[in-house]
Design an enzyme around this catalytic site. Sequence first.
Site, short mmCIF file in Angstrom:
data_model
loop_
_atom_site.label_atom_id
_atom_site.label_comp_id
_atom_site.label_asym_id
_atom_site.label_seq_id
_atom_site.Cartn_x
_atom_site.Cartn_y
_atom_site.Cartn_z
N SER A 12 43.09 41.38 43.41
CA SER A 12 41.90 40.53 43.47
C SER A 12 41.38 40.52 44.90
CB SER A 12 42.22 39.10 43.04
OG SER A 12 41.21 38.23 43.51
N HIS A 37 39.86 43.80 40.86
CA HIS A 37 39.50 42.54 40.22
C HIS A 37 38.55 41.76 41.12
CE1 HIS A 37 40.37 39.19 37.38
NE2 HIS A 37 40.34 38.41 38.44
N ASP A 39 36.41 38.25 41.51
CA ASP A 39 36.30 36.87 41.04
C ASP A 39 34.93 36.28 41.37
OD1 ASP A 39 39.65 36.68 41.97
OD2 ASP A 39 38.94 36.35 39.92
N MET A 41 32.60 33.14 41.19
CA MET A 41 32.71 31.69 41.05
C MET A 41 31.36 31.05 41.39
SD MET A 41 36.43 31.17 42.83
CE MET A 41 37.84 32.13 42.33
N HIS A 70 35.53 39.11 36.76
CA HIS A 70 36.00 37.87 36.14
C HIS A 70 35.00 36.76 36.45
CE1 HIS A 70 39.37 34.52 36.26
NE2 HIS A 70 38.52 34.34 35.29
N MET A 72 33.77 33.15 36.46
CA MET A 72 34.11 31.73 36.36
C MET A 72 32.82 30.96 36.62
SD MET A 72 37.68 32.15 38.38
CE MET A 72 37.13 33.75 39.00
N MET A 141 44.95 32.81 32.22
CA MET A 141 45.04 32.24 33.55
C MET A 141 46.43 31.60 33.73
SD MET A 141 42.27 33.03 35.00
CE MET A 141 42.75 32.24 36.53
N ASP A 176 46.40 36.38 35.31
CA ASP A 176 45.67 36.13 36.55
C ASP A 176 46.11 34.82 37.20
OD1 ASP A 176 42.09 35.88 37.36
OD2 ASP A 176 43.86 36.25 38.59
C1 DX5 Z 1 41.63 32.47 40.65
C2 DX5 Z 1 41.26 33.91 40.45
C3 DX5 Z 1 42.39 34.87 40.72
C4 DX5 Z 1 42.98 34.78 42.13
C5 DX5 Z 1 44.36 35.38 42.15
O1 DX5 Z 1 40.69 31.65 40.07
O2 DX5 Z 1 40.76 34.14 39.16
O3 DX5 Z 1 41.99 36.20 40.44
O4 DX5 Z 1 42.14 35.40 43.03
O5 DX5 Z 1 44.93 35.20 43.41
P1 DX5 Z 1 46.50 35.04 43.61
O6 DX5 Z 1 47.13 36.30 43.09
O7 DX5 Z 1 46.65 34.86 45.08
O8 DX5 Z 1 46.93 33.84 42.81
ZN ZN Z 2 40.44 36.29 38.60
#
Ligand code: DX5
Ligand code: ZN
Length: 227
Positions: A12, A37, A39, A41, A70, A72, A141, A176
Amino acid sequence: MTFDRSIKIAPSILAADFASFGAEIRAIEAEGADWVHIDVMDGHFVPNLTFGPPAVKAFRPHVKTVMDVHLMITPVDPFIDAYAEAGADILTAHVEAGPHIHRTLQAIRAAGMKAGVALNPATPAEAVQHVLDLTDLVCVMTVNPGFGGQKFIDMTTKIAALRAMIGDRPIHIEIDGGVDPTTAPMVAGAGADVLVAGSAVFRGGSADNTAPYGDNIRAIRAAAEGA
Ligand code: DX5
Ligand code: ZN
């Protein structure tokens, strides 16, 4: 993208150096990443803000493997075409992001991408039972979404239930949050094949010193494959 259930490591980039995304993406791929990956947000569905479609589009030329996006965010549907245009290979929406995940998954596939559905820790596996035929990936998750570096929440029972529900269908189970060489065997043993890892991959390295990235990726993969 051909489907197989071999272990895949998807770093990620939330844990990468934000000032060097291009170099960081090239570095993790050179060091063995199978997917990248990303993220997204929105500061609403989760209490953090990251990448809109323009940023993801800027990452695209650097990703030679699979761009695993991903989301969110809520709502999702108004942004599907923009992330398709940005070059996402897989677009994952949360089942909790709105009342119409069946329509959302159809729209993601109709836009030419692979469709993923994500489940927050409190959401049962049954929440996606009736949309699995519209899905190419289920993301479980193992942290409450919004930040990297959080403590792993054990979801092995849910993963095993999903694995049984999926049967022979070509659907990935992605994990994840809090994945590292200690937690990787637990989730792989329960049936997961895609392991997202942020802090556990980027720890100790940089775009100029990439060897630790390779060591970290190999350690997670070996732990998962040994499960
Ligand atoms: C959290 C993300 C993850 C996060 C994982 O909301 O969806 O992808 O970046 O990071 P680590 O591996 O550090 O938990
Ligand atoms: Zn993620």
